[in-house]
Design a protein around this motif. Sequence first.
Motif, PDB file in Angstrom:
ATOM      1  N   GLU A 168     -59.426  64.795  -9.512  1.00  0.00           N
ATOM      2  CA  GLU A 168     -60.773  64.232  -9.415  1.00  0.00           C
ATOM      3  C   GLU A 168     -61.808  65.207  -9.971  1.00  0.00           C
ATOM      4  N   ASP A 169     -61.685  66.481  -9.603  1.00  0.00           N
ATOM      5  CA  ASP A 169     -62.607  67.495 -10.112  1.00  0.00           C
ATOM      6  C   ASP A 169     -62.513  67.591 -11.631  1.00  0.00           C
ATOM      7  N   ALA A 170     -61.286  67.568 -12.145  1.00  0.00           N
ATOM      8  CA  ALA A 170     -61.079  67.690 -13.593  1.00  0.00           C
ATOM      9  C   ALA A 170     -61.733  66.541 -14.339  1.00  0.00           C
ATOM     10  N   GLN A 171     -61.549  65.326 -13.848  1.00  0.00           N
ATOM     11  CA  GLN A 171     -62.118  64.155 -14.520  1.00  0.00           C
ATOM     12  C   GLN A 171     -63.638  64.173 -14.478  1.00  0.00           C
ATOM     13  N   ARG A 172     -64.180  64.788 -13.458  1.00  0.00           N
ATOM     14  CA  ARG A 172     -65.636  64.903 -13.336  1.00  0.00           C
ATOM     15  C   ARG A 172     -66.196  66.021 -14.219  1.00  0.00           C
ATOM     16  N   MET A 173     -65.421  67.063 -14.433  1.00  0.00           N
ATOM     17  CA  MET A 173     -65.920  68.253 -15.126  1.00  0.00           C
ATOM     18  C   MET A 173     -65.477  68.323 -16.585  1.00  0.00           C
ATOM     19  N   SER A 174     -64.664  67.354 -17.026  1.00  0.00           N
ATOM     20  CA  SER A 174     -64.224  67.308 -18.422  1.00  0.00           C
ATOM     21  C   SER A 174     -64.426  65.899 -18.948  1.00  0.00           C
ATOM     22  N   THR A 175     -65.576  65.675 -19.562  1.00  0.00           N
ATOM     23  CA  THR A 175     -65.927  64.332 -20.030  1.00  0.00           C
ATOM     24  C   THR A 175     -66.291  64.294 -21.513  1.00  0.00           C
ATOM     25  N   THR A 176     -66.365  65.447 -22.156  1.00  0.00           N
ATOM     26  CA  THR A 176     -66.875  65.499 -23.527  1.00  0.00           C
ATOM     27  C   THR A 176     -65.787  65.639 -24.581  1.00  0.00           C
TER      28      THR A 176
END
Length: 387
Positions: A246-254
């Motif tokens: 969940e953290d990864a999907q929130r912090m890697s979006t670009t």
Amino acid sequence: MKPPVLHRRLIALLAGMAIAACVVMVTMLVLPRQDVADPSVEYGYVYSGAKSSSVAFVRANMDQSSLLMLGSSEFSTPASAVPQIPAQTFGTNNFGIRPMLVGEAFDQCLWHAIALGALAQDGLPRNKVVFTVGLGQFTDGGMDSSTFNTRFSYSLYRGFCENPRIPYEERAYVARRLDEQGVDESALRAARKDDPVAALDGVVLGAMDDLRLRSDLVGVRGRGISKVASEVQEPNWDELRARALEDAQRMSTTNDWGAEDHFYTTQLEPALEGLKGARAGETYTDTPEYDDLECFLNVCDACGVEPLVVISPSMGPYYDHIGIDRQTRESAYARIRDVVARHPVARLADFSDREYEKYFLFDIVHFGWTGWIDVERAIYEFATEVS
């Protein structure tokens, strides 16, 4: 009658030396000794060269629940970028393991062989150590001497030399490698006490390094965290990994690589065009690092320490982009595995097959959200396994 000029200069010199000696003595009385520990404070997660170079401080802040972890710049990742770093996973929970992280950027196999020899002189908690390696350590040409010299620690090398368990062959190998790296010969002779003059030099150098470390450790002591006082609990790895995702999907979006947004947009993306094919000549073969890894494992064997070697992957899409193909990388990983396989007691946590797994790394080489959780699970199982 005034004393002659030469006498006046001698008097002034002696007076200056006396004043300097007094200043040093007062400073040493004011600064805490390296082996002073606060039982309520955890220093294992502090990223610091001074801490990593102080045998006395590291050993004073470990107990039977501690686990020595040797590594490099992966220990510098902040929780703001990756909330799953050991300081969060282990430091805010009581899983029965207290990692002691030792190492900084540019600390490679030779440095860690010396550090382990110094730290394991009287054994280690659990008689186990975790050591992380990655392809960045095995680049052609090896580490340049100027970089190595910035990380050489006189205190660690002296501790290594004082360990009676270290065989002659490993002592000779380390001495040769340090000479190749251009470390000051007088310092090496002093640490080894090669002769009476060198032993006397060692007293002086030891006192100077002790004073420097005691001074630098003041800042380390201010960065400790309170130890978790709760009862030991079993980690729920599935839950921790789900939260990491969940953290990864929130912090890697670009980006599609799974890199952390700020790193990708400010550092990686602007440089990509210029980096295309830039390292196509890299082979990972022309380096002494494999022999240094062998030396590290030989020191583990000699000291009765069981190592877990963690192989960290590189980010596959990025390395493809800069021209280091998958076959070249796999050959290097295989060579690391071969070195470890020659040591029956050594264990391996091989994550080299995760090069293309999104979110395993948060940049091009350092463990990311799910990566740290998977590595920490391997570390936990290694540490808690009953021999």
